[in-house]
Design a protein around this motif. Structure first.
Motif, PDB file in Angstrom:
ATOM      1  N   GLY A 143      50.285  38.853  -3.610  1.00 38.39           N
ATOM      2  CA  GLY A 143      49.589  38.044  -3.349  1.00 38.39           C
ATOM      3  C   GLY A 143      50.384  36.931  -2.398  1.00 38.39           C
ATOM      4  O   GLY A 143      50.212  36.422  -1.600  1.00 38.39           O
ATOM      5  N   LEU A 144      51.709  36.615  -2.949  1.00 36.51           N
ATOM      6  CA  LEU A 144      52.822  35.903  -2.461  1.00 36.51           C
ATOM      7  C   LEU A 144      52.895  36.440  -0.888  1.00 36.51           C
ATOM      8  O   LEU A 144      52.831  35.754   0.181  1.00 36.51           O
ATOM      9  CB  LEU A 144      54.026  35.947  -2.871  1.00 36.51           C
ATOM     10  N   HIS A 145      53.137  37.648  -0.786  1.00 39.11           N
ATOM     11  CA  HIS A 145      53.223  38.360   0.700  1.00 39.11           C
ATOM     12  C   HIS A 145      51.904  38.013   1.398  1.00 39.11           C
ATOM     13  O   HIS A 145      52.243  37.737   2.844  1.00 39.11           O
ATOM     14  CB  HIS A 145      53.548  39.645   0.580  1.00 39.11           C
ATOM     15  N   LEU A 146      50.856  38.266   1.066  1.00 44.82           N
ATOM     16  CA  LEU A 146      49.415  37.986   1.736  1.00 44.82           C
ATOM     17  C   LEU A 146      49.714  36.300   2.101  1.00 44.82           C
ATOM     18  O   LEU A 146      49.191  36.164   3.338  1.00 44.82           O
ATOM     19  CB  LEU A 146      48.351  38.213   0.917  1.00 44.82           C
TER      20      LEU A 146
ATOM     21  N   LEU B 277      49.615  34.358   6.048  1.00 42.70           N
ATOM     22  CA  LEU B 277      48.392  33.670   6.239  1.00 42.70           C
ATOM     23  C   LEU B 277      47.429  34.625   6.313  1.00 42.70           C
ATOM     24  O   LEU B 277      46.196  34.419   7.045  1.00 42.70           O
ATOM     25  CB  LEU B 277      48.462  32.982   7.707  1.00 42.70           C
ATOM     26  N   ARG B 278      47.290  35.639   5.376  1.00 42.04           N
ATOM     27  CA  ARG B 278      46.069  36.522   5.384  1.00 42.04           C
ATOM     28  C   ARG B 278      45.080  35.917   4.180  1.00 42.04           C
ATOM     29  O   ARG B 278      44.692  36.479   3.194  1.00 42.04           O
ATOM     30  CB  ARG B 278      46.704  37.980   4.825  1.00 42.04           C
ATOM     31  N   TYR B 279      44.619  34.684   4.636  1.00 39.53           N
ATOM     32  CA  TYR B 279      43.911  34.074   3.751  1.00 39.53           C
ATOM     33  C   TYR B 279      42.422  34.820   3.537  1.00 39.53           C
ATOM     34  O   TYR B 279      41.792  34.589   2.370  1.00 39.53           O
ATOM     35  CB  TYR B 279      43.524  32.570   4.017  1.00 39.53           C
ATOM     36  N   GLU B 280      41.933  35.582   4.391  1.00 33.56           N
ATOM     37  CA  GLU B 280      40.549  35.917   4.463  1.00 33.56           C
ATOM     38  C   GLU B 280      40.517  36.967   3.270  1.00 33.56           C
ATOM     39  O   GLU B 280      39.526  37.660   2.743  1.00 33.56           O
ATOM     40  CB  GLU B 280      40.455  36.877   5.617  1.00 33.56           C
TER      41      GLU B 280
ATOM     42  N   SER C  58      45.052  39.368  14.261  1.00 36.57           N
ATOM     43  CA  SER C  58      45.165  39.181  12.752  1.00 36.57           C
ATOM     44  C   SER C  58      46.504  39.414  12.123  1.00 36.57           C
ATOM     45  O   SER C  58      47.260  39.640  12.796  1.00 36.57           O
ATOM     46  CB  SER C  58      44.002  40.197  12.391  1.00 36.57           C
ATOM     47  N   GLY C  59      46.337  39.137  10.818  1.00 33.90           N
ATOM     48  CA  GLY C  59      47.750  39.308  10.128  1.00 33.90           C
ATOM     49  C   GLY C  59      48.631  38.453  10.583  1.00 33.90           C
ATOM     50  O   GLY C  59      48.743  37.377  10.930  1.00 33.90           O
ATOM     51  N   ARG C  60      50.037  39.012  10.578  1.00 30.61           N
ATOM     52  CA  ARG C  60      51.150  38.398  11.036  1.00 30.61           C
ATOM     53  C   ARG C  60      51.295  37.840  12.481  1.00 30.61           C
ATOM     54  O   ARG C  60      51.817  36.858  12.812  1.00 30.61           O
ATOM     55  CB  ARG C  60      52.699  39.116  10.761  1.00 30.61           C
ATOM     56  N   ASP C  61      50.394  38.619  13.391  1.00 29.66           N
ATOM     57  CA  ASP C  61      50.279  38.188  14.764  1.00 29.66           C
ATOM     58  C   ASP C  61      49.773  36.728  14.950  1.00 29.66           C
ATOM     59  O   ASP C  61      50.247  35.856  15.417  1.00 29.66           O
ATOM     60  CB  ASP C  61      49.406  39.259  15.642  1.00 29.66           C
ATOM     61  N   ARG C  62      48.659  36.582  14.093  1.00 30.26           N
ATOM     62  CA  ARG C  62      47.831  35.493  14.233  1.00 30.26           C
ATOM     63  C   ARG C  62      48.735  34.246  13.511  1.00 30.26           C
ATOM     64  O   ARG C  62      48.777  33.047  13.959  1.00 30.26           O
ATOM     65  CB  ARG C  62      46.510  35.585  13.523  1.00 30.26           C
ATOM     66  N   ALA C  63      49.434  34.736  12.327  1.00 26.68           N
ATOM     67  CA  ALA C  63      50.074  33.669  11.722  1.00 26.68           C
ATOM     68  C   ALA C  63      51.253  33.250  12.624  1.00 26.68           C
ATOM     69  O   ALA C  63      51.911  32.135  12.232  1.00 26.68           O
ATOM     70  CB  ALA C  63      50.609  34.306  10.356  1.00 26.68           C
ATOM     71  N   LEU C  64      51.854  33.935  13.362  1.00 25.86           N
ATOM     72  CA  LEU C  64      52.952  33.587  14.204  1.00 25.86           C
ATOM     73  C   LEU C  64      52.427  32.387  15.034  1.00 25.86           C
ATOM     74  O   LEU C  64      53.564  31.757  15.351  1.00 25.86           O
ATOM     75  CB  LEU C  64      53.696  34.701  14.627  1.00 25.86           C
TER      76      LEU C  64
ATOM     77  N   GLU D 273      59.675  42.069   7.095  1.00 24.56           N
ATOM     78  CA  GLU D 273      58.474  41.196   7.141  1.00 24.56           C
ATOM     79  C   GLU D 273      58.135  40.089   6.051  1.00 24.56           C
ATOM     80  O   GLU D 273      57.073  39.413   6.148  1.00 24.56           O
ATOM     81  CB  GLU D 273      57.563  42.382   7.001  1.00 24.56           C
ATOM     82  N   ARG D 274      59.267  39.842   5.434  1.00 25.42           N
ATOM     83  CA  ARG D 274      58.922  38.891   4.264  1.00 25.42           C
ATOM     84  C   ARG D 274      59.528  37.595   4.717  1.00 25.42           C
ATOM     85  O   ARG D 274      59.565  36.497   3.984  1.00 25.42           O
ATOM     86  CB  ARG D 274      59.518  39.595   3.122  1.00 25.42           C
ATOM     87  N   ALA D 275      60.147  37.517   5.925  1.00 24.27           N
ATOM     88  CA  ALA D 275      60.725  36.215   6.635  1.00 24.27           C
ATOM     89  C   ALA D 275      59.651  35.185   6.630  1.00 24.27           C
ATOM     90  O   ALA D 275      58.552  35.334   7.166  1.00 24.27           O
ATOM     91  CB  ALA D 275      61.414  36.424   7.485  1.00 24.27           C
ATOM     92  N   LEU D 276      59.829  33.902   6.076  1.00 27.15           N
ATOM     93  CA  LEU D 276      58.886  32.934   6.166  1.00 27.15           C
ATOM     94  C   LEU D 276      58.946  32.557   7.417  1.00 27.15           C
ATOM     95  O   LEU D 276      59.828  31.705   7.812  1.00 27.15           O
ATOM     96  CB  LEU D 276      58.922  31.715   5.110  1.00 27.15           C
ATOM     97  N   LEU D 277      57.774  32.393   8.110  1.00 25.73           N
ATOM     98  CA  LEU D 277      57.524  32.012   9.666  1.00 25.73           C
ATOM     99  C   LEU D 277      58.236  30.757  10.022  1.00 25.73           C
ATOM    100  O   LEU D 277      58.927  30.491  10.988  1.00 25.73           O
ATOM    101  CB  LEU D 277      56.411  32.321  10.396  1.00 25.73           C
ATOM    102  N   ALA D 278      57.775  29.637   9.236  1.00 31.70           N
ATOM    103  CA  ALA D 278      58.041  28.350   9.278  1.00 31.70           C
ATOM    104  C   ALA D 278      59.739  28.074   9.418  1.00 31.70           C
ATOM    105  O   ALA D 278      60.259  27.315   9.984  1.00 31.70           O
ATOM    106  CB  ALA D 278      57.391  27.429   8.345  1.00 31.70           C
TER     107      ALA D 278
END
Length: 714
Positions: A115-118, A122-125, A481-487, A543-548
């Protein structure tokens, strides 16, 4: 349910949770026909998660209940809680046991980490409808470079983790913390919850003392009021003894070690004698004031005030910062003085205390941007916008921003110029702290962006490109979607920086179509860079690096930008066919000849003529003088009648545009404070005749360029 045989602590906790959260916990996913036992245990588990929210974040029962998302598609997270004032997030997993033996298994730990990884991607959906009501607030927290995430295991057991579960959590948290402290975990056990429901949660009355030396004043109508100075270490003692209880009446709690609070601590330690002048002080409301004089009982003479039921309603950050400064440097903190205003409001009308607290915290304050408005170059830029572009430039806070077609604000300009700067680390600093844009001096962005005043055309084109990139990214986000959109959100400034590097800035100040055509082409393809950045981030940092966090780190932004530009160069993106922008505002309304184009078209300077570089400002002379003097060839270039690259540098024999060669000289000389761009033709002199701009102006005055065109002098 019969309670015989169950621990007393569990029985008391069940009763307390039932009373506190009855009617507040959403149980609509349990049909009325569901077994009573199943429904009750689900309620108690959710109520336990809500109680954890209340204990950790000081929320009221209805707010705590609203934080519960337990149910189908909760992704291992039973409640999501937020700090009142800081970018902190609590992800709570709750387990109820009537026998007081609940614990967390390895599978439970894996689900929580999933859940943390999602969330961090930003995989809120993927989450249920209960979570969607909280998604915007989660997004705000995760967008902060100072974000902290706390994993909380709330159980009616002893709180000790099974070895396998502890291994899962420890390993996963370490991976998330590769870029600094981001995630931690802790347990709340039956003993913690039982203690909480037994204690009286009503605020306790307490007193503090404030020692004022000579010079204080007092007023007794309409309410007893004292104003004077106290030592900062005395204020620190209040916080050390009473902590957050001091702030029950404040609209804000302590915000943590924010940039402003770090500066407060630094000022107390490094310059305690002047702290008084730079701080607004502290306002305290109390029920009673008892003065104890050291000598004469006269206003202004040394006195110690005993303040009963004291509450800080303004100055929470100052009090906590004094405490942190005292822990580091007690002697320095003792030298500092803080303005204190005390008001006795025990007999005041209802609502007055709240009104004072609100007014003390909502008065207008001066921001760093306000000081920039006093800089003389800002008025000159506004004039340049009006005279040369016919557009508006707003640089004072409070003025109405112009519409996008008619101009821009200093905020838009500064962000665009920061993105255009060749150092990707600059956008990281701006991403971490927006006020960095307005700081002067060696470490500030303002000097880099506006120190050598950019022209209106350079600013306007830069702003237009950032707008085009922003629109393109917004259009692209719907297809990702996924990490692409979150970036896209946290990476937008770096994406803009990469776009500017692809376009180049040699001729950004020259009004021909070349720069704008390249800008249009890059803006049209910026969406294709997003997946590339996602891949590079995964390769470089996992893949777990927080983008912010990544996009607020100078070193990592430089690494990502360099890797992206290398990859794009190999793919040929900078040489894509020119695309036509549908936005006519991006195109110059009138074609004007550049200095170089005019000189080349009329063969005004002979091939092989020797040109000499000259510095145009004192900072430039100080930065480059010694380096240029080490090798006289660094001053020299040979002219070739080629509008794109008319200069051959004597040092390397390569061909450059006038602006491009100046930028190369700055780079080779390692001038750290170099401006974003330069009017290169003003820096190259044909001995005996003047600069390229001056020669072009003479040519223009002779009518050689034709009556329909005018020359741009840079």
């Amino acid at each position: 349910m019969h309670d015989e045989g169950y621990p007393v602590a569990v029985q008391q906790l069940r009763g307390a949770l039932s009373r506190e959260f009855a009617g507040l916990i959403d149980m609509t996913d349990f049909p009325s026909a569901a077994p009573d036992l199943s429904r009750e245990r689900a309620f108690l588990s959710r109520a336990l998660a809500a109680k954890a929210v209340s204990l950790l974040t000081d929320r009221d029962p209805d707010e705590a209940a609203a934080a519960v998302i337990d149910g189908a598609d909760d992704m291992g997270i039973d409640a999501v809680a937020f700090s009142i004032a800081t970018p902190e997030l609590w992800l709570i997993q709750a387990k109820w046991s009537d026998r007081g033996t609940a614990g967390i298994s390895a599978d439970d730990a894996h689900r929580l980490i999933h859940g943390l990884h999602l969330l961090t991607n930003l995989r809120y959906e993927d989450f249920n409808a209960r979570f969607q009501h909280l998604a915007a607030r989660v997004d705000d927290v995760l967008a902060s470079p100072d974000c902290r995430i706390h994993l909380v295991l709330a159980v009616t057991g002893d709180g000790r983790l099974a070895p396998a579960a502890e291994t899962v959590l420890t390993r996963s948290v370490a991976e998330f913390n590769d870029f600094g402290e981001l995630v931690d975990f802790r347990s709340l056990a039956l003993a913690d919850f039982h203690a909480a429901v037994r204690q009286d949660v009503a605020p306790k009355r307490f007193s503090v003392t404030a020692t004022m030396a000579d010079g204080w004043v007092a007023m007794h109508q309409p309410y007893e009021t004292y104003m004077g100075a106290i030592a900062a270490d005395e204020l620190a003692g209040w916080y050390e003894q009473h902590g957050e209880r001091l702030y029950e009446g404040n609209v804000r709690r302590y915000l943590g070690m924010t940039r402003v609070n770090q500066e407060l601590v630094g000022s107390l330690i490094s310059d305690p004698d002047h702290f008084w002048y730079f701080n607004n002080g502290v306002t305290v409301l109390c029920d009673d004031v008892r003065p104890h004089y050291f000598a004469r009982r006269t206003v202004g003479q040394p006195v110690r005030l005993e303040l009963t039921n004291a509450q800080i309603v303004n100055g929470a950050q100052t009090a906590a910062s004094a405490y942190h400064a005292f822990r580091q440097a007690p002697d320095a903190t003792a030298q500092a003085r803080v303005m204190l205003r005390v008001m006795c409001v025990k007999d005041a009308p209802d609502g007055l205390a709240r009104s004072i607290a609100k007014a003390s915290n909502t008065q207008n304050h001066v921001e760093p941007r306000d000081f920039v408005a006093l800089a003389p170059e800002q008025a000159l830029i506004r004039e340049d916008f009006a005279h040369n572009l016919g557009k508006s430039y707003v640089y004072k806070r409070g003025e109405l921003d112009p519409s996008p077609a008619t101009g821009c604000s200093i905020v838009e300009a500064a962000i665009a110029l920061a993105c255009a700067h060749r150092d990707a680390g600059l956008v990281a600093r701006v991403r971490a702290d927006h006020d960095h844009l307005w700081r002067s001096g060696p470490d500030g962005a303002y000097s880099k962006l506006f120190g050598r005043r950019p022209t209106a055309l350079q600013i306007w084109r830069s702003v237009q490109l950032t707008r085009a990139i922003g629109q393109a990214l917004e259009d692209t986000s719907g297809t990702l979607s996924g990490r692409d959109r979150a970036l896209i959100g946290p990476g937008s400034l770096l994406l803009n920086h990469i776009a500017f590097r692809l376009v180049g800035d040699d001729d950004i100040d020259e009004p021909g179509d070349a720069w704008q055509s390249r800008a249009n082409a890059v803006a049209g393809r910026i969406g294709t860079i997003v997946p590339l950045l996602t891949r590079l981030l995964g390769d470089l940092y996992g893949e777990r690096a927080l983008l912010a966090r990544v996009f607020s780190d100078e070193t990592r932004c430089r690494q990502i930008a360099a890797a992206a530009l290398d990859s794009l160069a190999a793919e040929g993106l900078p040489t894509l066919p020119v695309l036509t922008s549908p936005d006519h505002r991006l195109r110059p309304s009138r074609r004007r000849l550049s200095s170089v184009r005019l000189l080349v078209d009329h063969q005004r300077i002979e091939d092989g003529a020797r040109l000499v570089f000259r510095t145009t400002t004192r900072p430039e002379e100080q930065a480059l003088g010694d380096w240029l003097g080490e090798d006289p060839r660094r001053y020299l270039a040979t002219w070739i009648n080629d509008a794109a690259a008319p200069l051959i540098w004597a040092v390397d024999g390569a061909r450059y545009s006038p602006s491009g060669l100046v930028m190369r000289i700055w780079q080779e000389a390692a001038w750290a404070e170099a401006p974003v761009a330069v009017q290169g033709p003003r820096c190259w002199v044909l001995p005996g005749e003047g600069t390229l701009v001056e020669i072009a102006e003479e040519l223009m005055a002779d009518g050689a360029a034709g009556s329909g065109d005018d020359v741009h002098g840079s």
